[in-house]
Design a protein around this motif. Structure first.
Motif, PDB file in Angstrom:
ATOM      1  N   LEU A 127       0.832  -1.202   0.000  1.00 16.36           N
ATOM      2  CA  LEU A 127       0.000   0.000   0.000  1.00 16.36           C
ATOM      3  C   LEU A 127       0.870   1.256   0.000  1.00 16.36           C
ATOM      4  O   LEU A 127       0.590   2.216  -0.731  1.00 16.36           O
ATOM      5  N   ALA A 128       1.931   1.247   0.798  1.00 17.60           N
ATOM      6  CA  ALA A 128       2.839   2.401   0.841  1.00 17.60           C
ATOM      7  C   ALA A 128       3.469   2.642  -0.525  1.00 17.60           C
ATOM      8  O   ALA A 128       3.605   3.796  -0.964  1.00 17.60           O
ATOM      9  N   ARG A 129       3.856   1.577  -1.200  1.00 18.64           N
ATOM     10  CA  ARG A 129       4.463   1.712  -2.531  1.00 18.64           C
ATOM     11  C   ARG A 129       3.466   2.297  -3.532  1.00 18.64           C
ATOM     12  O   ARG A 129       3.819   3.129  -4.365  1.00 18.64           O
ATOM     13  N   LYS A 130       2.209   1.893  -3.432  1.00 13.14           N
ATOM     14  CA  LYS A 130       1.181   2.446  -4.315  1.00 13.14           C
ATOM     15  C   LYS A 130       1.021   3.943  -4.090  1.00 13.14           C
ATOM     16  O   LYS A 130       0.858   4.718  -5.046  1.00 13.14           O
ATOM     17  N   TYR A 131       1.053   4.345  -2.822  1.00 14.56           N
ATOM     18  CA  TYR A 131       0.938   5.769  -2.528  1.00 14.56           C
ATOM     19  C   TYR A 131       2.118   6.552  -3.108  1.00 14.56           C
ATOM     20  O   TYR A 131       1.939   7.632  -3.683  1.00 14.56           O
TER      21      TYR A 131
END
Length: 240
Positions: A201-205
């Motif tokens: 999720l952090a990478r997507k952000y």
């Protein structure tokens, strides 16, 4: 902010929802206000949905957002949707309540409106946030302050990550610097709770944010390498 169950009332062919009681004398004037329409002037980082700012007695200054389609469908059903579940305004209303309950700084949801049933139009009313502009704007006009603001943005994103909130349209135009010194995250349309790994999720952000920075030629000082560090995530829920 009251986090109790949502109250829905029906008025002619309208459905009006809130998490606090709605005064009967407000209903007619509010439904009329929805039909006035919002400004069609939006910049690329504002999103496709225009907004209207109004003063409502007993509430204060609010932002009224009407939901509009993008892509090819906008030429057929620009502001109408088929009813297959909760209307988009109610869905965003609910995720804003959840985010606020998790300590994430978001606009206070006031009311949502749905007109029609099988095919409907909808609007969301939120409390206006006194602000100094979006991160996109400030990065261009006041770059000296951007590092401090970006640290606050990171803390807010980490709160979303810890709670599994996936904001699908996260970019510098959807982040406001409030005059109270806080950072506020906007436009949770289509946002949802996910069970994906926090690192994913952090990478997507990061990818979504950086793509917007490069696409709109914003200063590279706001590019992010990460919104994720395990020690930060442990402390994120207690940060302002």
């Amino acid at each position: 902010m009251n986090f109790s169950n949502i109250i829905e009332i029906k008025y002619i062919d309208w459905v009006i929802g809130s998490n606090t009681p709605i005064a009967p004398e407000q209903i007619e004037s509010l439904t009329g206000l929805m039909e006035v329409g919002a400004s069609n002037h939006v910049t690329p980082l504002d999103g496709r949905s225009p907004v209207l700012k109004k003063e409502i007695k007993g509430i204060g200054t609010v932002v009224i957002k009407q939901y509009l389609r993008g892509g090819m469908m906008q030429w057929l059903l620009k502001d109408r949707y088929f009813k297959t579940g909760p209307c988009r305004a109610r869905a965003e209303f609910e995720i804003l309540l959840k985010a606020a309950g998790y300590g994430i700084n978001v606009p206070e949801p006031i009311l949502y409106f749905q007109k029609g049933h099988l095919i409907y139009k909808c609007w969301l009313i939120t409390k206006k946030i006194p602000n100094n502009g979006s991160i996109a704007q400030i990065s261009l006009t006041a770059p000296d302050s951007i590092k401090t603001l970006m640290n606050k943005v990171t803390l807010q994103v980490q709160k979303m990550i810890t709670k599994g909130i996936y904001h699908v349209d996260f970019h510098p135009g959807n982040v406001l610097a409030g005059r109270d010194g806080k950072i506020y995250l906007l436009d949770f349309d289509k946002a949802f709770i996910t069970k994906m790994k926090k690192t994913t999720l952090a990478r997507k952000y990061v990818n979504r944010w950086n793509r917007a920075v490069l696409k709109h030629k914003l200063p590279k000082i706001i590019l992010k390498t990460s919104f994720f560090r395990s020690d930060d995530l442990i402390n994120a829920s207690t940060e302002p």
